[in-house]
Design an enzyme around this catalytic site. Structure first.
Site, mmCIF file in Angstrom:
data_model
loop_
_atom_site.group_PDB
_atom_site.id
_atom_site.type_symbol
_atom_site.label_atom_id
_atom_site.label_comp_id
_atom_site.label_asym_id
_atom_site.label_seq_id
_atom_site.Cartn_x
_atom_site.Cartn_y
_atom_site.Cartn_z
ATOM 1 C CD GLU A 1 -3.092 1.671 2.809
ATOM 2 O OE1 GLU A 1 -2.406 0.469 3.532
ATOM 3 O OE2 GLU A 1 -3.635 2.424 2.718
ATOM 4 N NE ARG B 1 5.509 36.511 -14.224
ATOM 5 C CZ ARG B 1 5.262 37.462 -13.447
ATOM 6 N NH1 ARG B 1 3.835 38.181 -14.545
ATOM 7 N NH2 ARG B 1 4.945 38.309 -12.050
ATOM 8 C CD GLN C 1 23.418 30.757 -6.853
ATOM 9 O OE1 GLN C 1 23.430 31.347 -6.097
ATOM 10 N NE2 GLN C 1 24.490 30.220 -7.328
#
Ligand SMILES: Cc1cc2nc3c(=O)[nH]c(=O)nc-3n(C[C@H](O)[C@H](O)[C@H](O)COP(=O)(O)OP(=O)(O)OC[C@H]3O[C@@H](n4cnc5c(N)ncnc54)[C@H](O)[C@@H]3O)c2cc1C
Length: 380
Positions: free
Chosen positions: A242, A268, A279
């Site tokens: 699981e 952007r 950076q």
């Protein structure tokens, strides 16, 4: 050492991605807002073959191995958007089909596995109770033998799929200590079984969840899975798979968010500079890559270990811890890179973050994974 997928695994990943991007993307905002479990999409996943992957062929499954299933779940995480639905399917496969397939009698397998594998039936598992979550095996729900029947009494909570389930796997106390827990098949229509109102939650809103009340529910003795007293063993074996299966989609989601973040960082512009030139932003991208790769390798390694040796307690705990923590961090980083727009519903990163936050809680919290790993090292 061989780090590559087989051709078949690569093909399954690609098919899953294509299926999910065609079928599991639309109307996500509405379903998330209204907390809708989409049965038609569950059925579409079943038609694709997701629910049958880990079920043996003679019980209606396709009998694929764990790494191949992980490849498919990862592909769906990448291509789709419905993390809640995928969580519900992973829980169904790992915690319901899994124990029946591994520990069930032939009669139990023939009665239940074909329907579960086809997705016609939905499975759910109740172990957690109000007083026993992290200490799952301290459960108080009791099962008392009465002739050819067992009488179950108690309340399970946080049962994923409960509102829509046809079959419950219920862990109950039949004695004391590790051997004092047994695992029962409890069909939905069992008299005196009731499902409480659905629990509203922050994320994974398309995965329904509710408490389950067992008020002296009677099931035949043939509904015990794996023999009386095998519950703790079944639980510990099941949870290894699981932990891996429920976390596999997160790798795909993180990969998609990283690609979006890179594209955004490269285009952007703020003033005269694209933000990726800073950076601080570039390093965040590098850290996302590092988090995803580390998580991915631990996940695959744990699945390999489980397939090869049938036992991966340490590896599955490490993988669960690494993937869930990376998942939250990667979603947060993506939001940070998208700035104010990242916080909007339209951008759809806030939903991914809400979904991701559950990952450090379910199937054992991060603290419990750390306890497990430390304990296996003889500490804590
Ligand atoms: C989305 C979702 C789906 C779920 N689905 C299911 C399901 O299908 N079936 C089911 O049975 N359960 C399910 N659960 C329940 C889940 O397994 C429990 O929530 C989880 O095990 C934590 O238990 P708890 O909530 O009782 O927290 P608690 O055990 O009360 O823990 C609270 C806090 O204390 C910390 N803590 C507790 N004990 C220790 C310790 N020994 N050492 C260090 N820290 C500790 C925890 O890490 C946590 O931070 C689900 C939960 C969620 C959120």
């Amino acid at each position: 050492m061989e780090f590559g997928w087989t051709d078949d695994q690569r093909r399954r990943r690609q098919q899953a991605e294509a299926f999910a991007s065609a079928r599991l993307v639309g109307e996500m905002r509405e379903r998330d807002r209204d907390a809708v479990f989409a049965r038609p999409l569950w059925d579409a996943c079943a038609e694709f073959g997701l629910q049958r992957m880990l079920v043996p062929p003679d019980c209606g499954g396709s009998g694929e191995d764990l790494l191949t299933a992980i490849a498919a779940f990862e592909g769906i995480g990448y291509g789709g958007r419905d993390n809640g639905l995928l969580f519900s399917i992973a829980a169904h496969c790992a915690t319901c089909e899994g124990p029946i397939g591994a520990f069930g009698t032939e009669a139990q397998q023939r009665a239940w596995l074909p329907g579960l594998a086809e997705g016609r039936l939905i499975g759910a598992t109740g172990i957690t109770e109000a007083e026993s979550g992290s200490s799952a095996l301290d459960l108080a729900t009791s099962a008392v033998r009465d002739g050819d029947e067992w009488v179950l009494r108690g309340i399970k909570t946080f049962v994923t799929n409960a509102p829509v389930a046809d079959l419950f796997i219920i862990y109950a106390r039949t004695g004391s200590g590790f051997g004092g827990i047994s695992c029962f098949l409890v069909p939905r229509d069992t008299p005196r079984l009731t499902v409480g109102p659905a629990i509203e939650k922050m994320g994974l809103r398309t995965s329904p969840i509710a408490p389950v009340h067992l008020d002296e529910c009677r099931v035949p003795s043939t509904n015990v899975v794996g023999g009386v007293g095998s519950g703790s063993l079944i639980f510990s074996q099941t949870i290894e798979v699981e932990r891996l299966l429920v976390m596999a989609p997160a790798i795909g989601v993180m990969e998609r968010l990283l690609e979006r973040s890179i594209a955004h960082a490269r285009q952007r512009k703020v003033g005269a500079t694209v933000i990726g030139k800073h950076q601080a932003v570039a390093h965040r991208i590098a850290d996302m890559e590092l988090q995803i790769e580390g998580a991915r390798l631990l996940l695959y390694r744990a699945a390999w270990q489980r397939m090869r040796h049938g036992n991966a307690a340490r590896e599955s705990a490490l993988a669960k811890l690494a993937v869930s923590e990376a998942y939250v961090e990667v979603c947060r980083s993506a939001m940070q890179i998208f700035g104010g727009y990242g916080y909007t519903v339209e951008c759809e990163i806030e939903r991914e973050l809400r979904d991701a936050l559950a990952a450090t809680l379910y199937v054992g919290t991060s603290e419990i994974q750390r306890n497990l790993v430390a304990g296996l090292k003889g500490v804590g």
